[in-house]
Design an enzyme around this catalytic site. Sequence first.
Site, mmCIF file in Angstrom:
data_model
loop_
_atom_site.group_PDB
_atom_site.id
_atom_site.type_symbol
_atom_site.label_atom_id
_atom_site.label_comp_id
_atom_site.label_asym_id
_atom_site.label_seq_id
_atom_site.Cartn_x
_atom_site.Cartn_y
_atom_site.Cartn_z
ATOM 1 N N LYS A 5 79.054 113.460 22.110
ATOM 2 C CA LYS A 5 80.332 113.474 21.397
ATOM 3 C C LYS A 5 80.539 112.123 20.712
ATOM 4 O O LYS A 5 81.418 111.352 21.079
ATOM 5 C CB LYS A 5 81.473 113.784 22.361
ATOM 6 C CG LYS A 5 81.355 115.157 23.012
ATOM 7 C CD LYS A 5 82.471 115.401 24.005
ATOM 8 C CE LYS A 5 82.374 116.783 24.622
ATOM 9 N NZ LYS A 5 83.463 117.044 25.590
ATOM 10 N N GLY A 45 83.402 120.738 24.456
ATOM 11 C CA GLY A 45 84.571 121.266 25.152
ATOM 12 C C GLY A 45 85.140 120.258 26.132
ATOM 13 O O GLY A 45 84.538 119.209 26.396
ATOM 14 N N ALA A 58 82.109 115.000 33.068
ATOM 15 C CA ALA A 58 80.929 115.169 33.930
ATOM 16 C C ALA A 58 81.302 115.148 35.404
ATOM 17 O O ALA A 58 80.723 115.881 36.217
ATOM 18 C CB ALA A 58 79.911 114.074 33.625
ATOM 19 N N LYS A 92 88.492 112.982 18.750
ATOM 20 C CA LYS A 92 89.333 112.918 19.946
ATOM 21 C C LYS A 92 89.124 111.610 20.702
ATOM 22 O O LYS A 92 90.031 111.126 21.398
ATOM 23 C CB LYS A 92 89.111 114.134 20.847
ATOM 24 C CG LYS A 92 87.660 114.380 21.277
ATOM 25 C CD LYS A 92 87.314 113.755 22.592
ATOM 26 C CE LYS A 92 85.887 114.048 22.989
ATOM 27 N NZ LYS A 92 85.508 113.419 24.269
ATOM 28 N N ARG A 151 86.776 107.354 29.377
ATOM 29 C CA ARG A 151 86.378 105.962 29.131
ATOM 30 C C ARG A 151 87.024 105.422 27.856
ATOM 31 O O ARG A 151 87.266 104.222 27.746
ATOM 32 C CB ARG A 151 84.857 105.869 29.068
ATOM 33 C CG ARG A 151 84.210 106.688 27.987
ATOM 34 C CD ARG A 151 82.725 106.852 28.158
ATOM 35 N NE ARG A 151 82.400 107.733 29.267
ATOM 36 C CZ ARG A 151 81.178 108.172 29.524
ATOM 37 N NH1 ARG A 151 80.173 107.803 28.762
ATOM 38 N NH2 ARG A 151 80.947 108.966 30.536
ATOM 39 N N ASN A 152 87.326 106.303 26.893
ATOM 40 C CA ASN A 152 87.981 105.846 25.668
ATOM 41 C C ASN A 152 89.433 105.462 25.940
ATOM 42 O O ASN A 152 89.918 104.442 25.452
ATOM 43 C CB ASN A 152 87.901 106.939 24.598
ATOM 44 C CG ASN A 152 86.487 107.130 24.111
ATOM 45 O OD1 ASN A 152 85.966 106.335 23.334
ATOM 46 N ND2 ASN A 152 85.831 108.181 24.580
ATOM 47 N N VAL A 169 79.631 103.783 27.894
ATOM 48 C CA VAL A 169 79.918 103.683 26.468
ATOM 49 C C VAL A 169 81.214 104.413 26.123
ATOM 50 O O VAL A 169 81.415 105.568 26.501
ATOM 51 C CB VAL A 169 78.762 104.280 25.644
ATOM 52 C CG1 VAL A 169 79.106 104.265 24.152
ATOM 53 C CG2 VAL A 169 77.478 103.500 25.899
#
Length: 336
Positions: free
Chosen positions: A114, A144, A148, A199, A263-264, A287
Amino acid sequence: MTEFKIGKEARCAVIGYGSWATALVKVLTENEARVGWYVRNPEVLESLRSEGRNPRYLRDIQFDTARIAPSDDLNAVVAEADIVVLAAPSAYLKDFLAPLTVPLTDKFVVSAVKGIIPGEYQTVAGYVCERYGLSYKQFGIVSGPSHAEEVSLERLSYLTVVCDDLENAHLLGTKFATRYIALSYSTDLYGVEYAAILKNIYALAVGIAVGLGYGDNFLAVLISNSAMELSRFLDQSFPAERNTQASAYLGDLLVTCYSVYSRNRRLGLMIGHGVTVKSALNEMTMVAEGYFAADTIRHINTHHKVSMPIADMVYDILYRGASARKAMKQLTSKLI
């Protein structure tokens, strides 16, 4: 253009050894007798071979070593596969694929990434198809709202399988369908891939807002405006019949903006708390794809000229040194 059909007995291989790659191997081993796995980290490779565990990511997953074939030989892994699933972070995907000399032209390649290829201003689909001479008819996407960590815990998750040919999408879906993975199908390669990229930018914006002290009332407005901005970009840059309220679009946006696993959002939170962008990136152990996406979307949008005030704000903070507090304050007057 010649159709490319996935065989019912197609063998799968996964490229990458991070959390999402590890979760996808777990899913694939539910259906496949043996899954190829390119792992270039010596510590992870040895542990998978000897103990059936990834010591760095999702350590609680116990693999049956008879059902995985981890290897640090990329060409051997790809040569033995019919379906190659790309699951390395987009920031490192070029490096992961650098040793590849085996052609991909007779493979079906699936992106579970993504993100954007940094420096190339291309999506994974665009880069891989151009670089390796593939048709979009032999390229698929699995996307989707699916962190994880929850997939590894077998919590019910929904994936969308996207191929140019719906028959291929359904055949590919047989590899991923389990009692804890529900599937939907789409032919919107462009829209689903860009939604998954955008997103991450919006989750960064949400993290920044939380770090600055904005409350739930404002976050609801910010996320709903992000959803509108995402739809506006897709509809104006590549018009197609698509429902951006579906889980591959809106659902993925929501989970990335709200989840503790995001994480973003975490990167944005640090920036909102006053950590410099450089220091925040250095503190991240995984990342945050939104950092690279912000630059690429800005570049791509110079051609489409879509109104994207939220993505523009994130870009200004990350790349132009804008004050997070001032930039967010200015944004508040542009939201509805």
